[in-house]
Motif scaffolding. Structure first.
Motif, PDB file in Angstrom:
ATOM      1  N   ALA A 196       0.833  -1.210   0.000  1.00 29.91           N
ATOM      2  CA  ALA A 196       0.000   0.000   0.000  1.00 29.91           C
ATOM      3  C   ALA A 196       0.865   1.256   0.000  1.00 29.91           C
ATOM      4  CB  ALA A 196      -0.922  -0.010   1.216  1.00 29.91           C
ATOM      5  N   ILE A 197       1.918   1.247   0.793  1.00 27.08           N
ATOM      6  CA  ILE A 197       2.817   2.409   0.851  1.00 27.08           C
ATOM      7  C   ILE A 197       3.504   2.616  -0.494  1.00 27.08           C
ATOM      8  CG2 ILE A 197       4.925   3.315   1.891  1.00 27.08           C
ATOM      9  CD1 ILE A 197       4.108   1.902   4.484  1.00 27.08           C
ATOM     10  N   MET A 198       3.971   1.517  -1.106  1.00 35.56           N
ATOM     11  CA  MET A 198       4.647   1.630  -2.399  1.00 35.56           C
ATOM     12  C   MET A 198       3.679   2.109  -3.479  1.00 35.56           C
ATOM     13  SD  MET A 198       7.635   1.039  -1.501  1.00 35.56           S
ATOM     14  CE  MET A 198       8.335   1.233  -3.143  1.00 35.56           C
ATOM     15  N   TYR A 199       2.429   1.641  -3.431  1.00 32.41           N
ATOM     16  CA  TYR A 199       1.429   2.106  -4.397  1.00 32.41           C
ATOM     17  C   TYR A 199       1.267   3.620  -4.283  1.00 32.41           C
ATOM     18  CZ  TYR A 199      -2.932   2.639  -6.953  1.00 32.41           C
ATOM     19  OH  TYR A 199      -3.892   3.050  -7.863  1.00 32.41           O
ATOM     20  N   ARG A 200       1.184   4.104  -3.048  1.00 29.08           N
ATOM     21  CA  ARG A 200       1.002   5.551  -2.824  1.00 29.08           C
ATOM     22  C   ARG A 200       2.165   6.333  -3.430  1.00 29.08           C
ATOM     23  NH1 ARG A 200      -0.797   9.368   1.099  1.00 29.08           N
ATOM     24  NH2 ARG A 200       0.014  11.368   0.362  1.00 29.08           N
ATOM     25  N   GLN A 201       3.384   5.803  -3.295  1.00 28.66           N
ATOM     26  CA  GLN A 201       4.550   6.547  -3.762  1.00 28.66           C
ATOM     27  C   GLN A 201       4.615   6.595  -5.288  1.00 28.66           C
ATOM     28  OE1 GLN A 201       5.540   7.858  -0.971  1.00 28.66           O
ATOM     29  NE2 GLN A 201       4.265   6.276  -0.043  1.00 28.66           N
ATOM     30  N   PHE A 202       4.228   5.497  -5.945  1.00 30.79           N
ATOM     31  CA  PHE A 202       4.352   5.421  -7.401  1.00 30.79           C
ATOM     32  C   PHE A 202       3.129   5.953  -8.140  1.00 30.79           C
ATOM     33  CE2 PHE A 202       7.525   2.201  -6.198  1.00 30.79           C
ATOM     34  CZ  PHE A 202       8.596   2.620  -6.986  1.00 30.79           C
ATOM     35  N   PHE A 203       1.950   5.774  -7.571  1.00 31.97           N
ATOM     36  CA  PHE A 203       0.727   6.130  -8.282  1.00 31.97           C
ATOM     37  C   PHE A 203      -0.092   7.216  -7.593  1.00 31.97           C
ATOM     38  CE2 PHE A 203       1.628   1.610  -9.147  1.00 31.97           C
ATOM     39  CZ  PHE A 203       1.853   1.680 -10.519  1.00 31.97           C
ATOM     40  N   GLY A 204       0.300   7.604  -6.383  1.00 31.53           N
ATOM     41  CA  GLY A 204      -0.444   8.611  -5.650  1.00 31.53           C
ATOM     42  C   GLY A 204      -1.670   8.022  -4.962  1.00 31.53           C
ATOM     43  N   TYR A 205      -2.342   8.842  -4.189  1.00 34.03           N
ATOM     44  CA  TYR A 205      -3.542   8.381  -3.489  1.00 34.03           C
ATOM     45  C   TYR A 205      -4.711   8.312  -4.465  1.00 34.03           C
ATOM     46  CZ  TYR A 205      -7.008   7.843   0.206  1.00 34.03           C
ATOM     47  OH  TYR A 205      -7.996   7.353   1.010  1.00 34.03           O
ATOM     48  N   PRO A 206      -5.431   7.192  -4.516  1.00 36.37           N
ATOM     49  CA  PRO A 206      -6.569   7.064  -5.443  1.00 36.37           C
ATOM     50  C   PRO A 206      -7.788   7.832  -4.951  1.00 36.37           C
ATOM     51  CG  PRO A 206      -6.327   5.044  -4.149  1.00 36.37           C
ATOM     52  CD  PRO A 206      -5.170   5.941  -3.778  1.00 36.37           C
ATOM     53  N   GLU A 207      -7.814   9.112  -5.228  1.00 32.38           N
ATOM     54  CA  GLU A 207      -8.860   9.993  -4.697  1.00 32.38           C
ATOM     55  C   GLU A 207     -10.266   9.521  -5.050  1.00 32.38           C
ATOM     56  OE1 GLU A 207      -8.894  12.451  -2.684  1.00 32.38           O
ATOM     57  OE2 GLU A 207      -6.742  12.777  -2.422  1.00 32.38           O
ATOM     58  N   VAL A 208     -10.442   8.964  -6.227  1.00 31.81           N
ATOM     59  CA  VAL A 208     -11.779   8.546  -6.666  1.00 31.81           C
ATOM     60  C   VAL A 208     -12.329   7.439  -5.770  1.00 31.81           C
ATOM     61  CG1 VAL A 208     -10.958   6.784  -8.289  1.00 31.81           C
ATOM     62  CG2 VAL A 208     -13.145   7.941  -8.707  1.00 31.81           C
ATOM     63  N   LEU A 209     -11.447   6.749  -5.066  1.00 29.75           N
ATOM     64  CA  LEU A 209     -11.856   5.640  -4.201  1.00 29.75           C
ATOM     65  C   LEU A 209     -11.820   6.013  -2.719  1.00 29.75           C
ATOM     66  CD1 LEU A 209      -9.860   2.762  -5.953  1.00 29.75           C
ATOM     67  CD2 LEU A 209     -12.213   3.473  -6.394  1.00 29.75           C
ATOM     68  N   ARG A 210     -11.652   7.273  -2.417  1.00 29.33           N
ATOM     69  CA  ARG A 210     -11.417   7.706  -1.033  1.00 29.33           C
ATOM     70  C   ARG A 210     -12.510   7.257  -0.069  1.00 29.33           C
ATOM     71  NH1 ARG A 210      -8.448  11.218   1.943  1.00 29.33           N
ATOM     72  NH2 ARG A 210      -7.261  11.945   0.125  1.00 29.33           N
ATOM     73  N   SER A 211     -13.778   7.341  -0.467  1.00 31.67           N
ATOM     74  CA  SER A 211     -14.870   6.998   0.458  1.00 31.67           C
ATOM     75  C   SER A 211     -14.777   5.542   0.902  1.00 31.67           C
ATOM     76  CB  SER A 211     -16.224   7.270  -0.190  1.00 31.67           C
ATOM     77  OG  SER A 211     -16.395   6.483  -1.363  1.00 31.67           O
ATOM     78  N   GLY A 212     -14.512   4.636  -0.037  1.00 30.33           N
ATOM     79  CA  GLY A 212     -14.400   3.223   0.312  1.00 30.33           C
ATOM     80  C   GLY A 212     -13.148   2.920   1.118  1.00 30.33           C
ATOM     81  N   ILE A 213     -12.049   3.573   0.763  1.00 26.01           N
ATOM     82  CA  ILE A 213     -10.796   3.373   1.497  1.00 26.01           C
ATOM     83  C   ILE A 213     -10.941   3.876   2.929  1.00 26.01           C
ATOM     84  CG2 ILE A 213      -8.372   4.071   1.637  1.00 26.01           C
ATOM     85  CD1 ILE A 213      -8.358   4.141  -1.431  1.00 26.01           C
ATOM     86  N   THR A 214     -11.596   5.014   3.090  1.00 24.64           N
ATOM     87  CA  THR A 214     -11.828   5.563   4.424  1.00 24.64           C
ATOM     88  C   THR A 214     -12.718   4.635   5.239  1.00 24.64           C
ATOM     89  OG1 THR A 214     -11.617   7.832   3.601  1.00 24.64           O
ATOM     90  CG2 THR A 214     -12.719   7.536   5.716  1.00 24.64           C
ATOM     91  N   PHE A 215     -13.720   4.050   4.599  1.00 26.19           N
ATOM     92  CA  PHE A 215     -14.592   3.091   5.282  1.00 26.19           C
ATOM     93  C   PHE A 215     -13.766   1.910   5.799  1.00 26.19           C
ATOM     94  CE2 PHE A 215     -17.244  -0.707   5.385  1.00 26.19           C
ATOM     95  CZ  PHE A 215     -18.353  -0.276   6.088  1.00 26.19           C
ATOM     96  N   SER A 216     -12.860   1.415   4.987  1.00 25.00           N
ATOM     97  CA  SER A 216     -12.020   0.297   5.411  1.00 25.00           C
ATOM     98  C   SER A 216     -11.149   0.688   6.598  1.00 25.00           C
ATOM     99  CB  SER A 216     -11.139  -0.179   4.248  1.00 25.00           C
ATOM    100  OG  SER A 216     -11.895  -0.829   3.263  1.00 25.00           O
ATOM    101  N   SER A 217     -10.527   1.850   6.513  1.00 23.96           N
ATOM    102  CA  SER A 217      -9.583   2.262   7.558  1.00 23.96           C
ATOM    103  C   SER A 217     -10.267   2.673   8.854  1.00 23.96           C
ATOM    104  CB  SER A 217      -8.701   3.414   7.056  1.00 23.96           C
ATOM    105  OG  SER A 217      -9.480   4.571   6.798  1.00 23.96           O
ATOM    106  N   LYS A 218     -11.542   3.000   8.794  1.00 22.57           N
ATOM    107  CA  LYS A 218     -12.264   3.432   9.999  1.00 22.57           C
ATOM    108  C   LYS A 218     -13.227   2.353  10.519  1.00 22.57           C
ATOM    109  CE  LYS A 218     -10.565   7.672   9.823  1.00 22.57           C
ATOM    110  NZ  LYS A 218      -9.617   8.175  10.837  1.00 22.57           N
ATOM    111  N   ILE A 219     -14.218   2.017   9.700  1.00 22.36           N
ATOM    112  CA  ILE A 219     -15.281   1.103  10.137  1.00 22.36           C
ATOM    113  C   ILE A 219     -14.799  -0.344  10.191  1.00 22.36           C
ATOM    114  CG2 ILE A 219     -17.635   0.327   9.739  1.00 22.36           C
ATOM    115  CD1 ILE A 219     -17.304   3.327  10.442  1.00 22.36           C
ATOM    116  N   LEU A 220     -14.149  -0.796   9.130  1.00 19.80           N
ATOM    117  CA  LEU A 220     -13.662  -2.174   9.129  1.00 19.80           C
ATOM    118  C   LEU A 220     -12.611  -2.398  10.206  1.00 19.80           C
ATOM    119  CD1 LEU A 220     -13.393  -3.202   5.355  1.00 19.80           C
ATOM    120  CD2 LEU A 220     -15.242  -3.614   6.993  1.00 19.80           C
ATOM    121  N   LEU A 221     -11.865  -1.358  10.525  1.00 21.96           N
ATOM    122  CA  LEU A 221     -10.878  -1.465  11.591  1.00 21.96           C
ATOM    123  C   LEU A 221     -11.550  -1.781  12.918  1.00 21.96           C
ATOM    124  CD1 LEU A 221      -7.927  -1.189  12.458  1.00 21.96           C
ATOM    125  CD2 LEU A 221      -8.309   1.256  12.741  1.00 21.96           C
ATOM    126  N   ARG A 222     -12.649  -1.093  13.207  1.00 24.86           N
ATOM    127  CA  ARG A 222     -13.382  -1.344  14.444  1.00 24.86           C
ATOM    128  C   ARG A 222     -14.040  -2.724  14.438  1.00 24.86           C
ATOM    129  NH1 ARG A 222     -12.595   3.716  13.643  1.00 24.86           N
ATOM    130  NH2 ARG A 222     -12.736   5.329  15.245  1.00 24.86           N
TER     131      ARG A 222
END
Length: 342
Positions: A56-82
């Protein structure tokens, strides 16, 4: 006109739902890549969680943050984490802790206090990031990534700090677990004592299992028992941190109130369910808990991918080196102390 507006709203909602689902699916896809990488010799010692975070870190460095997918990624990092923390409660068998592990709980409490205090002290000495130092102290003392994920919302830490801490704890726990297996034949310890030492001092349940399994079933049983006591103490530790954060920010009008971590109640409920209901009152197939445990690992990995995508290597270089040095020393001192506590 009203019908056209209604159709546009439906299309917009459908579009947003699609991006949300795609974002969640993206985190699980990288989790899958982490799983596959963890099958490669060498990386199998690192584990799926750490491998996925690295990708995930390497993806961010080479391709940047996938802004179009932010809502789903945020859901994973917040809700799925709990959700992962709640399901993690099934790993804690309270009956075993109360029946056989009460004598170890005192030593477990000492281990947690020692790890947090020493990590914070060394963090200050090395001028490391305070939040990362505390997260690593909790992770070292309690149960690695799961403990970090549990206390991070209470401390309101940045996603990147949480991900950095999880990556460091996974690396350090793996290094020490391998080191334990290498020196075990040369230690003047019985298999039972070696198991207790492993359970008292290593970072995660997986690390404890890696280190103790080669010493036999008795060693593994005692190691897991000692470790479960530390997991059990995660809940009171979280409430202590809630009180500390409120006290720390008392009178600070600009600081948000500390939200009650309701997911901890879910953690306790699942612990009670797994300890006293499932398998006893309610018969279940033998592999059901194993499947739930595997699902928990995948959910936690996807959540950590969401956190890892928030990391830039510039921040990693500037923030990770000093905490890494501090946790190396803390883990070494903890191992030595736990050895003499047996």
């Amino acid at each position: 006109m009203c019908s056209q507006a209604s159709n546009q709203q439906k299309q917009m909602k459908s579009h947003l739902l699609g991006k949300w689902i795609s974002g969640i699916a993206f985190t699980f896809f990288i989790a899958l890549l982490g799983f596959l990488l963890a099958q490669v010799p060498g990386f199998d010692r690192v584990g799926q969680l750490a491998c996925a975070i690295i990708i995930a870190i390497m993806y961010r460095q080479f391709f940047g943050y996938p802004e179009v997918l932010r809502s789903g990624i945020t859901f994973s990092s917040k809700i799925l984490l709990r959700l992962a923390i709640i399901l993690y409660g099934l790993k804690l068998n309270m009956h075993t802790v109360f029946q056989d592990g009460l004598g170890l709980l005192v030593r477990d409490a000492v281990v947690i206090l020692f790890a947090i205090v020493v990590m914070i002290w060394l963090g200050k000495a090395f001028k490391a990031d305070k939040n990362i130092s505390l997260l690593l102290g909790v992770g070292t003392g309690v149960c690695g990534a799961a403990a970090i994920a549990a206390v991070a919302p209470i401390m309101k830490t940045k996603d990147e700090d949480t991900a950095i801490s999880v990556g460091i704890i996974a690396l350090m726990g793996t290094v020490f677990a391998i080191g334990y297996t290498l020196i075990e034949p040369f230690l003047p310890l019985t298999s039972t004592d070696y198991g207790i030492w492993s359970g008292l001092s290593l970072h995660e349940l997986a690390h404890v299992a890696i280190a103790a399994e080669p010493a036999g079933e008795d060693a593994l049983a005692m190691a897991l028992l000692a470790k479960l006591g530390r997991v059990f103490l995660l809940v009171p530790l979280c409430f202590i941190l809630i009180y500390w954060m409120k006290y720390k920010n008392k009178g600070n009008q600009t600081h948000h109130t500390i939200a009650f971590p309701w997911f901890l109640l879910g953690f306790i409920l699942m612990s009670l369910l797994g300890s006293y209901v499932l398998g006893d009152t309610i018969p279940i197939p033998e592999n059901t808990l194993e499947n739930i445990s595997a699902a928990t690992t995948w959910i936690l990995t996807a959540a950590m991918v969401g956190l890892g995508l928030n990391i830039s290597l510039k921040d990693l270089r500037s923030k990770a080196l000093k905490p890494l040095l501090a946790i190396t020393l803390t883990s070494f001192f903890l191992s030595v102390m736990a050895y003499f506590m047996i």
